[in-house]
Design a protein around this motif. Structure first.
Motif, PDB file in Angstrom:
ATOM      1  N   LEU A  32       0.835  -1.198   0.000  1.00  9.50           N
ATOM      2  CA  LEU A  32       0.000   0.000   0.000  1.00  9.50           C
ATOM      3  C   LEU A  32       0.873   1.253   0.000  1.00  9.50           C
ATOM      4  O   LEU A  32       0.365   2.373   0.007  1.00  9.50           O
ATOM      5  CB  LEU A  32      -0.930   0.007   1.222  1.00  9.50           C
ATOM      6  N   ASP A  33       2.201   1.047  -0.021  1.00  8.08           N
ATOM      7  CA  ASP A  33       3.128   2.177   0.004  1.00  8.08           C
ATOM      8  C   ASP A  33       3.103   2.890  -1.358  1.00  8.08           C
ATOM      9  O   ASP A  33       3.416   2.289  -2.391  1.00  8.08           O
ATOM     10  CB  ASP A  33       4.533   1.652   0.320  1.00  8.08           C
ATOM     11  N   HIS A  34       2.720   4.161  -1.351  1.00  9.28           N
ATOM     12  CA  HIS A  34       2.610   4.909  -2.606  1.00  9.28           C
ATOM     13  C   HIS A  34       3.914   4.901  -3.406  1.00  9.28           C
ATOM     14  O   HIS A  34       3.884   4.949  -4.636  1.00  9.28           O
ATOM     15  CB  HIS A  34       2.194   6.359  -2.308  1.00  9.28           C
ATOM     16  N   LYS A  35       5.061   4.808  -2.721  1.00 11.89           N
ATOM     17  CA  LYS A  35       6.334   4.847  -3.459  1.00 11.89           C
ATOM     18  C   LYS A  35       6.571   3.546  -4.210  1.00 11.89           C
ATOM     19  O   LYS A  35       7.015   3.537  -5.350  1.00 11.89           O
ATOM     20  CB  LYS A  35       7.493   5.110  -2.491  1.00 11.89           C
ATOM     21  N   ARG A  36       6.242   2.429  -3.524  1.00  6.18           N
ATOM     22  CA  ARG A  36       6.403   1.150  -4.223  1.00  6.18           C
ATOM     23  C   ARG A  36       5.434   1.049  -5.401  1.00  6.18           C
ATOM     24  O   ARG A  36       5.777   0.553  -6.465  1.00  6.18           O
ATOM     25  CB  ARG A  36       6.181  -0.007  -3.244  1.00  6.18           C
ATOM     26  N   ILE A  37       4.204   1.535  -5.203  1.00  3.96           N
ATOM     27  CA  ILE A  37       3.238   1.512  -6.314  1.00  3.96           C
ATOM     28  C   ILE A  37       3.777   2.366  -7.455  1.00  3.96           C
ATOM     29  O   ILE A  37       3.739   1.980  -8.624  1.00  3.96           O
ATOM     30  CB  ILE A  37       1.847   2.002  -5.831  1.00  3.96           C
ATOM     31  N   GLY A  38       4.345   3.517  -7.099  1.00  4.85           N
ATOM     32  CA  GLY A  38       4.938   4.393  -8.116  1.00  4.85           C
ATOM     33  C   GLY A  38       6.077   3.711  -8.856  1.00  4.85           C
ATOM     34  O   GLY A  38       6.188   3.814 -10.082  1.00  4.85           O
ATOM     35  N   VAL A  39       6.924   2.989  -8.127  1.00  2.74           N
ATOM     36  CA  VAL A  39       8.052   2.302  -8.776  1.00  2.74           C
ATOM     37  C   VAL A  39       7.536   1.208  -9.709  1.00  2.74           C
ATOM     38  O   VAL A  39       8.033   1.044 -10.831  1.00  2.74           O
ATOM     39  CB  VAL A  39       9.032   1.729  -7.714  1.00  2.74           C
ATOM     40  N   MET A  40       6.498   0.485  -9.271  1.00  2.07           N
ATOM     41  CA  MET A  40       5.948  -0.556 -10.154  1.00  2.07           C
ATOM     42  C   MET A  40       5.326   0.077 -11.404  1.00  2.07           C
ATOM     43  O   MET A  40       5.471  -0.436 -12.510  1.00  2.07           O
ATOM     44  CB  MET A  40       4.914  -1.396  -9.401  1.00  2.07           C
ATOM     45  N   TYR A  41       4.638   1.214 -11.199  1.00  2.00           N
ATOM     46  CA  TYR A  41       4.093   1.930 -12.353  1.00  2.00           C
ATOM     47  C   TYR A  41       5.226   2.351 -13.291  1.00  2.00           C
ATOM     48  O   TYR A  41       5.094   2.262 -14.517  1.00  2.00           O
ATOM     49  CB  TYR A  41       3.344   3.183 -11.885  1.00  2.00           C
ATOM     50  N   LEU A  44       5.621   9.239 -11.234  1.00  2.00           N
ATOM     51  CA  LEU A  44       6.282  10.278 -10.431  1.00  2.00           C
ATOM     52  C   LEU A  44       5.307  10.969  -9.475  1.00  2.00           C
ATOM     53  O   LEU A  44       5.651  11.275  -8.335  1.00  2.00           O
ATOM     54  CB  LEU A  44       6.944  11.296 -11.353  1.00  2.00           C
ATOM     55  N   GLY A  45       4.068  11.194  -9.930  1.00  7.71           N
ATOM     56  CA  GLY A  45       3.071  11.841  -9.069  1.00  7.71           C
ATOM     57  C   GLY A  45       2.790  11.005  -7.832  1.00  7.71           C
ATOM     58  O   GLY A  45       2.732  11.512  -6.716  1.00  7.71           O
ATOM     59  N   ASN A  46       2.643   9.714  -8.041  1.00  4.68           N
ATOM     60  CA  ASN A  46       2.386   8.831  -6.921  1.00  4.68           C
ATOM     61  C   ASN A  46       3.478   8.891  -5.874  1.00  4.68           C
ATOM     62  O   ASN A  46       3.229   8.911  -4.678  1.00  4.68           O
ATOM     63  CB  ASN A  46       2.309   7.392  -7.437  1.00  4.68           C
ATOM     64  N   ILE A  47       4.712   8.914  -6.357  1.00  5.04           N
ATOM     65  CA  ILE A  47       5.819   8.912  -5.400  1.00  5.04           C
ATOM     66  C   ILE A  47       5.924  10.271  -4.710  1.00  5.04           C
ATOM     67  O   ILE A  47       6.083  10.347  -3.492  1.00  5.04           O
ATOM     68  CB  ILE A  47       7.142   8.556  -6.102  1.00  5.04           C
ATOM     69  N   LEU A  58      -3.562   1.143  -5.073  1.00  4.09           N
ATOM     70  CA  LEU A  58      -3.108  -0.185  -5.492  1.00  4.09           C
ATOM     71  C   LEU A  58      -4.071  -0.740  -6.542  1.00  4.09           C
ATOM     72  O   LEU A  58      -3.644  -1.318  -7.551  1.00  4.09           O
ATOM     73  CB  LEU A  58      -3.040  -1.118  -4.274  1.00  4.09           C
ATOM     74  N   ALA A  59      -5.378  -0.529  -6.338  1.00 10.10           N
ATOM     75  CA  ALA A  59      -6.369  -1.014  -7.309  1.00 10.10           C
ATOM     76  C   ALA A  59      -6.108  -0.367  -8.666  1.00 10.10           C
ATOM     77  O   ALA A  59      -6.216  -1.016  -9.714  1.00 10.10           O
ATOM     78  CB  ALA A  59      -7.775  -0.692  -6.831  1.00 10.10           C
ATOM     79  N   SER A  60      -5.729   0.906  -8.656  1.00 11.28           N
ATOM     80  CA  SER A  60      -5.438   1.586  -9.912  1.00 11.28           C
ATOM     81  C   SER A  60      -4.308   0.879 -10.645  1.00 11.28           C
ATOM     82  O   SER A  60      -4.374   0.634 -11.856  1.00 11.28           O
ATOM     83  CB  SER A  60      -5.067   3.047  -9.618  1.00 11.28           C
ATOM     84  N   PHE A  61      -3.275   0.500  -9.909  1.00  8.50           N
ATOM     85  CA  PHE A  61      -2.151  -0.191 -10.562  1.00  8.50           C
ATOM     86  C   PHE A  61      -2.570  -1.563 -11.069  1.00  8.50           C
ATOM     87  O   PHE A  61      -2.233  -1.956 -12.187  1.00  8.50           O
ATOM     88  CB  PHE A  61      -0.953  -0.312  -9.610  1.00  8.50           C
ATOM     89  N   HIS A  62      -3.350  -2.279 -10.269  1.00  7.00           N
ATOM     90  CA  HIS A  62      -3.794  -3.604 -10.731  1.00  7.00           C
ATOM     91  C   HIS A  62      -4.664  -3.480 -11.982  1.00  7.00           C
ATOM     92  O   HIS A  62      -4.558  -4.289 -12.900  1.00  7.00           O
ATOM     93  CB  HIS A  62      -4.537  -4.334  -9.602  1.00  7.00           C
ATOM     94  N   LEU A  63      -5.506  -2.453 -12.018  1.00  6.31           N
ATOM     95  CA  LEU A  63      -6.332  -2.251 -13.217  1.00  6.31           C
ATOM     96  C   LEU A  63      -5.447  -1.947 -14.424  1.00  6.31           C
ATOM     97  O   LEU A  63      -5.710  -2.398 -15.537  1.00  6.31           O
ATOM     98  CB  LEU A  63      -7.326  -1.102 -12.998  1.00  6.31           C
ATOM     99  N   TRP A  64      -4.392  -1.170 -14.189  1.00  5.97           N
ATOM    100  CA  TRP A  64      -3.462  -0.883 -15.297  1.00  5.97           C
ATOM    101  C   TRP A  64      -2.908  -2.193 -15.839  1.00  5.97           C
ATOM    102  O   TRP A  64      -2.820  -2.395 -17.055  1.00  5.97           O
ATOM    103  CB  TRP A  64      -2.320   0.039 -14.820  1.00  5.97           C
ATOM    104  N   CYS A  65      -2.538  -3.110 -14.918  1.00  6.21           N
ATOM    105  CA  CYS A  65      -1.971  -4.396 -15.357  1.00  6.21           C
ATOM    106  C   CYS A  65      -3.005  -5.187 -16.167  1.00  6.21           C
ATOM    107  O   CYS A  65      -2.675  -5.778 -17.201  1.00  6.21           O
ATOM    108  CB  CYS A  65      -1.530  -5.239 -14.158  1.00  6.21           C
ATOM    109  N   ILE A  66      -4.258  -5.186 -15.701  1.00  2.00           N
ATOM    110  CA  ILE A  66      -5.293  -5.932 -16.430  1.00  2.00           C
ATOM    111  C   ILE A  66      -5.498  -5.302 -17.819  1.00  2.00           C
ATOM    112  O   ILE A  66      -5.583  -5.997 -18.828  1.00  2.00           O
ATOM    113  CB  ILE A  66      -6.619  -5.958 -15.629  1.00  2.00           C
ATOM    114  N   GLY A  67      -5.523  -3.978 -17.870  1.00  2.40           N
ATOM    115  CA  GLY A  67      -5.638  -3.293 -19.161  1.00  2.40           C
ATOM    116  C   GLY A  67      -4.489  -3.686 -20.087  1.00  2.40           C
ATOM    117  O   GLY A  67      -4.685  -3.937 -21.282  1.00  2.40           O
TER     118      GLY A  67
END
Ligand code: HEM
Ligand SMILES: [Cu+2]
Length: 593
Positions: A50-59, A124-127, A145-154
């Motif tokens: 749930l860490d915004h920085k890790r989500i940003g790095v994955m993005y 960058l915004g997320n981080i 996190l849901a936003s990132f998972h949706l990106w992956c599904i897309g």
């Protein structure tokens, strides 16, 4: 700009009393897992973080992979255009043309939906948005996190599109062709639909974060300009994206069930599709450019060591661009059945958008004027941005002018225009931001020399690729054709050669960054002497970002920052512990600037 005598006295002050340096506690990096974790535990600690920085790095990893894929498709397009006759990859002309249609469509769709729209806000915004607020996270970490998972599904839907029969409609999915072609329109539009939700989730999160989580002392007009840009973008993401989603659902209904909405044969109207599509997609070009402008508004003052010129104008111009951007979609339909009156109104409105854009360019230039410009890698990208955005924006006026657009519409001039704004500006700003914040994100310094060489190659490569396309367009070379007349060959070959230089430049930039992760010097907490809050924690930050609440100062006043050779970076010097009340762990003090 900070004077030499001021610098001298700050250095003297910290030499006499080192406790006058603002103290930044160090801690375990958000990138590291606690010792003793198994491999799968480590994987899930990333995938469900749930860490915004890790989500940003994955993005960041996700959008960069999309950029690579889109770049490969672009290579296929440029290689096909080396010769005026189609068939570099196929002997049969029909097959060659089908292949070409697929390549430019997949290139455009991947670059727009998977790369450029999420790139700056979601990575960058997320981080940095929460960190600029001195906060621990965004308002809704689970939604993030849901936003990132949706990106992956897309992205998976896009891969299915590739592995089935591809796509050849152009990234705009214009009807009636998109309801009749045999390619995988349904998978692709489902992918875009899901990516739309991903984008809405990010936008909604950022709107709430900025509205509710600003620390004491950070009023609206004390926010860093990056936040204004991301905020304006988020408003467009929330308001415009649903229109695209509904449009794509209507398209799917027509294609799957034969419901007549856009197809004249079924009693529909294809121009209605164009209106729906551009009602989203024109604002969407501001989803692309506003975050880029926002980065430039951070990079230029920091690397010029000077307060941003015209803060309020830049802040309001972001909002103005976001709002005016909703009123100009009709400029994409000047040549398709629009009434003369509507065309004149849309043309006039289009011109109004260029006013806030020009205000920004003027303010960046004025910020640099008499500044102490440090030609660091991020600053070089920012300068390239100004040149290229000016060309991209001014050529938009040629297209917004009715008399000239009749000739330029659907030619290479349009292709050059939107590459100057999307790639020459947004992508370059993304790189400026990436190089600016890299030391904070990963705690490593990269080679300035090689970083700048890569930037120069990208600049030369970009302009060699796209400037000739303006000339091609004015001479009548249409877009989306695999073949052309012999007189266009030289400029096309020049353009393809530029692509090769660009490829070398991007590869070098990537190599510089990746090399730094392994061999780079440890980054100081504040390598550039920036005053915004994200620099007031350790590099890389801990999971909590700030172990003690940072003091909220004015984001563009550099008077208290000085380069400290002991730290290898800048330190903030407390002016006078007893009188100012500005201590390292004091809560927000009133801002005086
Ligand atoms: C600065 C003010 C701008 C003006 C006045 C402007 C004007 C225009 C006009 C009139 C067209 C339609 C051309 C035609 O089809 O004949 C156009 C196309 C386009 N513009 Fe801009 N533009 C501006 C900024 C931007 C920005 C910032 C972006 C993206 C980041 C952008 C991306 C595009 C794209 C993608 C197209 C072509 C879409 C297509 O038909 O495939 N523009 N622009
Ligand atoms: Cu537009």
């Amino acid at each position: 700009m900070i004077s030499q005598s001021r610098e001298h006295s700050l250095l003297q002050a910290i030499a006499e009393d080192p406790s006058r340096k603002v103290f930044i506690p160090q801690g375990r990096s958000y990138l590291a897992n606690p010792p003793g974790m198994t491999f799968w535990q480590a994987v899930s600690s990333w995938a469900f973080t749930l860490d915004h920085k890790r989500i940003g790095v994955m993005y960041l990893c996700g959008v960069m992979s999309a950029f690579l894929l889109g770049g490969i498709f672009a290579g296929a397009v440029r290689l096909e255009l080396w010769n005026g006759t189609p068939g570099l990859f196929h002997d049969n002309v029909q097959q060659a043309q089908d292949f070409y249609n697929q390549m430019f469509t997949l290139h455009g769709a991947v670059m727009t939906f998977l790369f450029i729209i999420p790139s700056i806000p979601a990575a960058l915004g997320n981080i940095f948005l929460p960190m600029m607020l001195g906060a621990k996270d965004v308002a809704f970490p689970r939604m993030n996190l849901a936003s990132f998972h949706l990106w992956c599904i897309g992205a998976v839907f896009f891969l299915i599109t590739l592995l089935t029969s591809g796509l050849d409609t152009g990234w705009t999915f214009y009807t009636p062709y998109s309801t009749s072609t045999q390619t995988s329109v349904i998978f692709a539009t489902m992918g875009v639909f899901i990516l739309g939700f991903s984008s809405i989730f990010t936008g909604l999160n950022f709107v709430v974060t900025v509205n509710t989580m600003r620390p004491k002392g950070m009023t609206w007009f004390k926010m860093p300009l990056f936040m204004w840009g991301i905020y304006s973008t988020a408003i467009i993401q929330v308001l415009a994206t649903p229109v695209l989603a509904i449009t794509l659902v209507l398209l799917m209904c027509e294609r799957l069930m034969g419901i007549g909405i856009f197809d004249p044969a079924l009693g529909g109207d294809p121009v209605l599709y164009q209106h729906f599509f551009w009602f989203y997609s024109h604002p969407a070009v501001y989803i692309m450019i506003l975050p880029g402008m926002a980065i430039i508004s951070e990079v230029i003052p920091v690397h010029s060591r000077k307060h941003i010129f015209g803060y309020t104008f830049i802040a309001y111009s972001s909002v103005a661009i976001a709002l005016l951007g909703f009123l100009v979609w009709g400029h994409h339909m000047f040549t398709s059945t629009e009434s003369k009156l509507a065309a004149v109104i849309f043309s006039a409105l289009t011109f109004t958008v260029s006013i806030p854009s020009a205000i920004k360019v003027f303010n960046w230039l004025t910020t640099m004027y008499k500044g102490s410009i440090h030609l660091t890698t991020p600053m070089c990208y920012a300068l390239a941005f100004i040149v290229q955005f000016t060309i991209g924006g001014l050529t938009g006026l040629f297209l917004g002018t009715l008399a000239t657009d009749i000739h330029l519409h659907d030619t290479y001039f349009v292709v050059a225009h939107f590459h100057y704004v999307m790639m020459g500006s947004t992508l370059i700003a993304f790189l400026a931001g990436l190089f600016h914040w890299w030391p904070k994100m990963f705690g490593k310094m990269y080679s300035e020399l090689w970083g700048r060489i890569a930037c120069l190659l990208v600049f030369i490569g970009f302009n060699t690729t796209f400037f000739p396309q303006f000339i091609l367009g004015t001479r009548g070379m249409p877009r989306r054709y695999a073949a052309y007349k012999p007189e266009f060959q030289f400029l096309h070959q020049l353009s393809t050669s530029g692509y090769v230089i660009l490829g070398v430049g991007f590869s070098l930039a990537a190599a510089v960054l990746i090399y730094s992760l392994f061999r780079g010097k440890k980054a100081p907490d504040n390598p550039w002497g920036a005053a915004t809050l994200e620099w007031k924690c350790c590099s890389p930050p801990t999971t909590a970002n700030f172990e003690i609440q940072p003091w909220v100062g004015s984001p563009y006043v550099y008077d208290d920052f000085v380069y400290d050779p002991d730290e290898g970076g800048y330190v903030e010097v407390l002016p006078d512990l007893h009188r100012s009340g500005k201590t390292a762990d004091a809560p927000a003090a009133p801002v005086t600037h």
